[in-house]
Scaffold this motif. Structure first.
Motif, mmCIF file in Angstrom:
data_model
loop_
_atom_site.group_PDB
_atom_site.id
_atom_site.type_symbol
_atom_site.label_atom_id
_atom_site.label_comp_id
_atom_site.label_asym_id
_atom_site.label_seq_id
_atom_site.Cartn_x
_atom_site.Cartn_y
_atom_site.Cartn_z
ATOM 1 N N GLU A 44 1.132 -0.950 0.466
ATOM 2 C CA GLU A 44 0.200 0.074 0.213
ATOM 3 C C GLU A 44 0.935 1.476 0.179
ATOM 4 O O GLU A 44 0.328 2.556 -0.871
ATOM 5 N N GLY A 45 1.895 1.388 0.550
ATOM 6 C CA GLY A 45 2.912 2.757 0.371
ATOM 7 C C GLY A 45 3.964 2.681 -0.287
ATOM 8 O O GLY A 45 4.591 3.886 -0.562
ATOM 9 N N LYS A 46 4.404 1.786 -0.240
ATOM 10 C CA LYS A 46 6.182 2.195 -0.530
ATOM 11 C C LYS A 46 6.545 1.641 -1.560
ATOM 12 O O LYS A 46 7.727 2.335 -2.284
ATOM 13 N N HIS A 47 6.202 1.155 -3.035
ATOM 14 C CA HIS A 47 6.171 0.636 -3.731
ATOM 15 C C HIS A 47 5.965 1.596 -5.052
ATOM 16 O O HIS A 47 5.017 3.028 -4.854
ATOM 17 N N GLU A 48 6.302 2.046 -6.750
ATOM 18 C CA GLU A 48 6.176 2.923 -7.442
ATOM 19 C C GLU A 48 5.204 2.554 -8.430
ATOM 20 O O GLU A 48 4.820 3.729 -9.022
ATOM 21 N N ALA A 49 5.434 0.911 -8.120
ATOM 22 C CA ALA A 49 3.863 0.758 -9.178
ATOM 23 C C ALA A 49 3.474 -0.389 -8.331
ATOM 24 O O ALA A 49 4.583 -1.322 -8.163
ATOM 25 N N ILE A 50 2.412 -0.677 -10.007
ATOM 26 C CA ILE A 50 1.815 -2.305 -9.352
ATOM 27 C C ILE A 50 2.002 -2.813 -11.191
ATOM 28 O O ILE A 50 1.657 -2.264 -12.031
ATOM 29 N N ASP A 105 -1.340 -8.776 -8.956
ATOM 30 C CA ASP A 105 -0.555 -8.004 -8.854
ATOM 31 C C ASP A 105 0.388 -7.997 -8.426
ATOM 32 O O ASP A 105 0.061 -8.847 -7.174
ATOM 33 N N LEU A 106 1.538 -7.692 -8.289
ATOM 34 C CA LEU A 106 2.767 -7.582 -7.598
ATOM 35 C C LEU A 106 2.688 -6.080 -7.153
ATOM 36 O O LEU A 106 2.798 -5.373 -8.221
ATOM 37 N N PRO A 107 3.605 -5.949 -6.162
ATOM 38 C CA PRO A 107 4.550 -4.568 -6.195
ATOM 39 C C PRO A 107 5.583 -4.363 -6.995
ATOM 40 O O PRO A 107 6.456 -5.137 -6.692
ATOM 41 N N ILE A 108 5.989 -3.284 -6.808
ATOM 42 C CA ILE A 108 7.629 -3.115 -7.632
ATOM 43 C C ILE A 108 8.339 -2.065 -6.788
ATOM 44 O O ILE A 108 7.432 -0.607 -7.298
ATOM 45 N N TRP A 109 9.360 -2.006 -6.123
ATOM 46 C CA TRP A 109 9.191 -0.861 -5.036
ATOM 47 C C TRP A 109 10.295 0.324 -6.248
ATOM 48 O O TRP A 109 10.318 1.420 -5.880
ATOM 49 N N GLN A 110 10.921 -0.942 -7.361
ATOM 50 C CA GLN A 110 11.863 0.519 -7.808
ATOM 51 C C GLN A 110 12.074 0.385 -9.367
ATOM 52 O O GLN A 110 12.339 -0.604 -9.652
ATOM 53 N N LEU A 111 11.264 1.454 -10.286
ATOM 54 C CA LEU A 111 11.482 0.623 -11.674
ATOM 55 C C LEU A 111 12.345 0.909 -12.402
ATOM 56 O O LEU A 111 12.688 0.406 -12.704
ATOM 57 N N ASP A 112 13.310 1.608 -11.488
ATOM 58 C CA ASP A 112 14.682 2.246 -12.327
ATOM 59 C C ASP A 112 15.070 0.589 -12.006
ATOM 60 O O ASP A 112 16.465 0.353 -12.968
ATOM 61 N N ASN A 113 15.023 0.053 -10.724
ATOM 62 C CA ASN A 113 16.374 -1.603 -10.678
ATOM 63 C C ASN A 113 14.992 -2.693 -9.939
ATOM 64 O O ASN A 113 15.258 -2.616 -9.078
ATOM 65 N N CYS A 114 14.074 -2.272 -11.453
ATOM 66 C CA CYS A 114 13.581 -3.590 -10.943
ATOM 67 C C CYS A 114 13.403 -4.707 -11.277
ATOM 68 O O CYS A 114 14.557 -5.005 -11.509
ATOM 69 N N GLU A 115 13.185 -6.179 -10.220
ATOM 70 C CA GLU A 115 13.887 -7.433 -9.570
ATOM 71 C C GLU A 115 13.487 -8.034 -11.041
ATOM 72 O O GLU A 115 12.455 -7.752 -11.363
ATOM 73 N N ASP A 116 13.932 -9.118 -11.422
ATOM 74 C CA ASP A 116 13.594 -10.115 -11.962
ATOM 75 C C ASP A 116 12.170 -10.789 -12.079
ATOM 76 O O ASP A 116 12.286 -10.903 -10.287
ATOM 77 N N LEU A 117 11.285 -11.264 -12.873
ATOM 78 C CA LEU A 117 10.283 -11.792 -12.428
ATOM 79 C C LEU A 117 10.713 -13.495 -12.306
ATOM 80 O O LEU A 117 11.053 -13.748 -14.011
ATOM 81 N N THR A 118 11.033 -14.199 -11.881
ATOM 82 C CA THR A 118 10.834 -15.882 -11.723
ATOM 83 C C THR A 118 10.167 -16.671 -12.242
ATOM 84 O O THR A 118 8.471 -16.397 -11.050
ATOM 85 N N ILE A 119 9.468 -17.598 -12.706
ATOM 86 C CA ILE A 119 8.454 -17.623 -13.339
ATOM 87 C C ILE A 119 9.117 -19.921 -13.316
ATOM 88 O O ILE A 119 10.132 -20.105 -13.699
ATOM 89 N N GLU A 120 8.048 -20.153 -12.950
ATOM 90 C CA GLU A 120 8.474 -22.177 -11.917
ATOM 91 C C GLU A 120 7.318 -22.552 -12.190
ATOM 92 O O GLU A 120 6.255 -21.905 -11.954
ATOM 93 N N LEU A 121 6.999 -23.298 -13.380
ATOM 94 C CA LEU A 121 5.953 -24.735 -13.387
ATOM 95 C C LEU A 121 6.310 -26.079 -13.370
ATOM 96 O O LEU A 121 7.650 -26.161 -12.808
ATOM 97 N N TRP A 122 5.348 -26.147 -11.859
ATOM 98 C CA TRP A 122 5.903 -28.051 -11.641
ATOM 99 C C TRP A 122 4.875 -28.825 -11.988
ATOM 100 O O TRP A 122 3.827 -28.346 -12.373
ATOM 101 N N ASP A 123 4.902 -30.394 -11.366
ATOM 102 C CA ASP A 123 4.204 -31.262 -12.107
ATOM 103 C C ASP A 123 3.259 -31.446 -10.238
ATOM 104 O O ASP A 123 4.309 -31.696 -9.657
ATOM 105 N N TRP A 124 2.128 -31.135 -9.911
ATOM 106 C CA TRP A 124 1.507 -31.444 -8.719
ATOM 107 C C TRP A 124 1.524 -33.311 -8.966
ATOM 108 O O TRP A 124 0.970 -34.121 -9.619
ATOM 109 N N ASP A 125 2.157 -33.960 -8.000
ATOM 110 C CA ASP A 125 1.822 -35.317 -7.821
ATOM 111 C C ASP A 125 0.838 -35.124 -6.533
ATOM 112 O O ASP A 125 1.310 -34.641 -5.377
ATOM 113 N N ARG A 126 0.178 -36.752 -6.059
ATOM 114 C CA ARG A 126 -0.155 -36.517 -4.946
ATOM 115 C C ARG A 126 0.039 -37.398 -4.446
ATOM 116 O O ARG A 126 0.011 -37.310 -3.004
ATOM 117 N N LEU A 127 0.959 -38.255 -4.207
ATOM 118 C CA LEU A 127 1.989 -39.442 -3.689
ATOM 119 C C LEU A 127 2.939 -38.941 -3.299
ATOM 120 O O LEU A 127 3.443 -39.327 -1.207
#
Length: 187
Positions: A44-50, A105-127
């Motif tokens: 709510e308060g410290k980010h530069e962008a959403i 939505d995810l907050p971005i604190w500094q647009l000039d120093n924006c961090e990378d977005l990490t994407i992980e794809l997982w396979d769900w297993d029941r057991l």
């Protein structure tokens, strides 16, 4: 102070909480409650962008289950070490080409120093433990680029890697996660 009797209603296990609030006595909070409060304050308060992200779909996933399908879900992370904020999609059952269309939505604190977005794809297993199928990144530079483009959002195809190798699915084609990104500056 505990236990209390409330007139007409007998024993009430949470009466001491209400008394503490009325007396303005500080209450103990769990670590999880404090962490959520800090995250909410950060959002709510410290980010530069959403950054608004829509995980649309994935394609050409590798077979991960005995029957030749997989039960995929996606984790999207941003922040220090790739995990300060995380969103997990719902799992899709028995498919190699899942569709999610989930927006968050995810907050971005500094647009000039924006961090990378990490994407992980997982396979769900029941057991057994869920299997990591692959990871990918959307760079901070790409996220900043969304602001400079004329369109309100940008579609991104994230190629998945397992170590240094590209993940390949059916017909030996690259596995990909399709996403839509939009960035809104704080007003």
């Amino acid at each position: 102070m505990f236990p209390h009797r409330v007139s007409g209603s007998g024993f009430h296990p949470y009466k001491w909480m209400w008394d503490a609030l009325e007396d303005e006595v500080p209450m103990k909070l769990s670590f999880g409650e404090i962490e959520r409060a800090w995250q909410q304050e950060d959002i709510e308060g410290k980010h530069e962008a959403i950054l608004t992200i829509c995980v649309i779909s994935a394609s050409n996933l590798p077979k991960a289950d005995v029957l030749g399908t997989c039960d995929p879900y996606v984790k999207v992370k941003i922040g220090k070490g790739g995990g300060q904020f995380e969103y997990v999609t719902d799992k899709r059952i028995k498919t190699l080409d899942p569709v999610w269309n989930e927006t968050f939505d995810l907050p971005i604190w500094q647009l000039d120093n924006c961090e990378d977005l990490t994407i992980e794809l997982w396979d769900w297993d029941r057991l057994t433990k869920d299997d990591l199928l692959g990871t990918g990144k959307v760079t901070g530079q790409e996220i900043r680029g969304v602001l400079s483009e004329a369109s309100a959002s940008k579609n991104v195809e994230v190629v998945l890697y397992h170590g240094n190798d590209r993940v390949k699915g059916k017909n030996q084609q690259e596995s990909r996660v399709s996403m839509s990104l939009s960035v809104k500056r704080r007003e």
